[in-house]
Design an enzyme around this catalytic site. Sequence first.
Site, PDB file in Angstrom:
ATOM      1  N   ALA A  21      12.810  -7.281  -9.228  1.00  0.00           N
ATOM      2  CA  ALA A  21      13.180  -8.693  -9.100  1.00  0.00           C
ATOM      3  C   ALA A  21      12.131  -9.530  -8.372  1.00  0.00           C
ATOM      4  CB  ALA A  21      14.528  -8.804  -8.396  1.00  0.00           C
ATOM      5  N   ARG A  32       3.518 -19.290 -14.627  1.00  0.00           N
ATOM      6  CA  ARG A  32       3.939 -20.609 -15.122  1.00  0.00           C
ATOM      7  C   ARG A  32       3.042 -21.715 -14.571  1.00  0.00           C
ATOM      8  NH1 ARG A  32       9.076 -18.606 -13.361  1.00  0.00           N
ATOM      9  NH2 ARG A  32      10.273 -17.745 -15.101  1.00  0.00           N
ATOM     10  N   SER A  51      12.354  -5.465 -13.913  1.00  0.00           N
ATOM     11  CA  SER A  51      13.289  -6.599 -13.898  1.00  0.00           C
ATOM     12  C   SER A  51      14.703  -6.190 -14.298  1.00  0.00           C
ATOM     13  CB  SER A  51      12.778  -7.707 -14.830  1.00  0.00           C
ATOM     14  OG  SER A  51      11.488  -8.130 -14.456  1.00  0.00           O
ATOM     15  N   CYS A  55      22.261  -3.831  -9.017  1.00  0.00           N
ATOM     16  CA  CYS A  55      23.659  -4.108  -8.651  1.00  0.00           C
ATOM     17  C   CYS A  55      24.621  -3.775  -9.780  1.00  0.00           C
ATOM     18  CB  CYS A  55      23.806  -5.578  -8.275  1.00  0.00           C
ATOM     19  SG  CYS A  55      22.783  -6.106  -6.887  1.00  0.00           S
ATOM     20  N   ASP A 297      13.681  -6.484  -1.039  1.00  0.00           N
ATOM     21  CA  ASP A 297      14.350  -5.547  -0.140  1.00  0.00           C
ATOM     22  C   ASP A 297      13.434  -4.940   0.914  1.00  0.00           C
ATOM     23  OD1 ASP A 297      16.492  -6.086  -1.739  1.00  0.00           O
ATOM     24  OD2 ASP A 297      16.642  -4.088  -2.624  1.00  0.00           O
ATOM     25  N   ASN A 319      15.199 -12.368  -5.934  1.00  0.00           N
ATOM     26  CA  ASN A 319      14.775 -13.326  -6.953  1.00  0.00           C
ATOM     27  C   ASN A 319      14.302 -14.634  -6.331  1.00  0.00           C
ATOM     28  OD1 ASN A 319      15.251 -12.444  -9.925  1.00  0.00           O
ATOM     29  ND2 ASN A 319      16.984 -11.585  -8.813  1.00  0.00           N
ATOM     30  N   TRP A 448      47.257 -25.910   0.608  1.00  0.00           N
ATOM     31  CA  TRP A 448      46.246 -25.637   1.625  1.00  0.00           C
ATOM     32  C   TRP A 448      45.519 -24.346   1.226  1.00  0.00           C
ATOM     33  CZ3 TRP A 448      44.450 -28.386   5.721  1.00  0.00           C
ATOM     34  CH2 TRP A 448      45.181 -29.522   6.087  1.00  0.00           C
TER      35      TRP A 448
END
Length: 467
Positions: A21, A32, A51, A55, A297, A319, A448
């Site tokens: 990531a 870019r 990539s 998780c 990480d 990311n 509430w």
Amino acid sequence: MNMSRAEERSRERLVVIGGDAAGMSAASQARRLRGPDELEIVAFERGHFTSFSACGIPYWVGGDVPERDRLIARSPEEHRARDIDLRMRTEVVEIDVEGARVRARDVDSGAESWTSYDKLVIATGARPIRPDLPGVDAPGVHGVQTLDDGQALLDTLTATEGRRAVVVGAGYIGVEMAEALINRGYEVTVVNRGEEPMSTLDPDMGRLVHKAMEGLGITMVDDAEVTAVRTGDDGRVRAVTTEDAEYPADVVVLGIGVRPETELAKAAGLPVGDHGGLLTDLALRVRGHENIWAGGDCVEVLDLVSGGLRHIPLGTHANKHGQIIGANIGGGYATFPGVVGTAVSKVCDLEIARTGLREKDADRAGLQYVTVTIESTSRAGYYPGAAPMTVKMLAERRTGRLLGVQIVGREGAGKRVDIAAVALTAGMTVDQMTSLDLGYAPPFSPVWDPILVAARKAVAAVRSSAS
């Protein structure tokens, strides 16, 4: 793209260590902003995939995600099509900071070579904690960190006739893997060294998780230290032992947690913090090094609530780090201000969420606080499907500043933590929170909202503590 040697020398070279990531987000964002004629990008990844969503591995193993490739956001071929020289199955084994170069080794052939850099991104991630125990490396014992790990576990589950599983550890990965194994029809025992599961919660909230997991048929063993993994005559795992008992196992999953993967950086003399992660400035440059960045990480980040540094290994942060690093390398400007420690998980239909500080975090930071706990429902009580929810809130004494929120409940509970995450980031008090204009309709909330009920109770507790 064909270039002359003079043109090659005129380009800057960005080297990225790590193809998941943070690393590939940084490479992509830099590309870019700067084309191949300005910036050459070389990325090294020691595994088979880039990539990907670590998780998502428990949900792939459990069958909720049917195919491995759905967890891959961008393949090596897609990165290469964007003029990123991505070298798979290649591990960087040395960083020469003085010489501005890295030494990489082909994992399969063992061949080594040096690559120089003008700018370096370290995105080496985290490694699973694997305890030094007898039998821990036996066939049938699995960590779960990469797609290769997930595939190996699935292969074991397919080949194993027995249906008994032991999960060691009861953090996020531990409880998610327990659910995955339940979904696959296994008898699951979770062995946890802590007082209650989910040490990211206070013990009173972890107790709710414990009860719910037992209600799902999971055997919970808390306050237990694993001493060995027992194997059979064939060398495969047969049981997990503690000081007091033995738990039969046909497969063992290690869910003890992770540590920053910073041995390479430490060997190069780069600074690491008390939690083992690299230290950076707000632009994610490694402290003291103008042309070296780090993210994901493997770094420590600022806790906006306590003011200290933390290691929080989450794909959301990784990311964002990559985007920020890529923007800075690409000639722009971006910073990462810090985190409030928001996380959400589930085990079957139980949703578990937290943000901000636990009681022990607040104690460690020297903060005085009040705590309140309320019971509510996810919808109006009369509306079909209203599910119970417990919310715990911490607020600073005297000031009433929100310090943390923990939520355990059924459908509709977990993502309510985002309200608290925004309030924490904004530095709101619990009194200010009671005026939040939250959406209401019976299918979505009581009149509430549970977060506001907790905030009102916290306001009363703050005022009482001042009297």
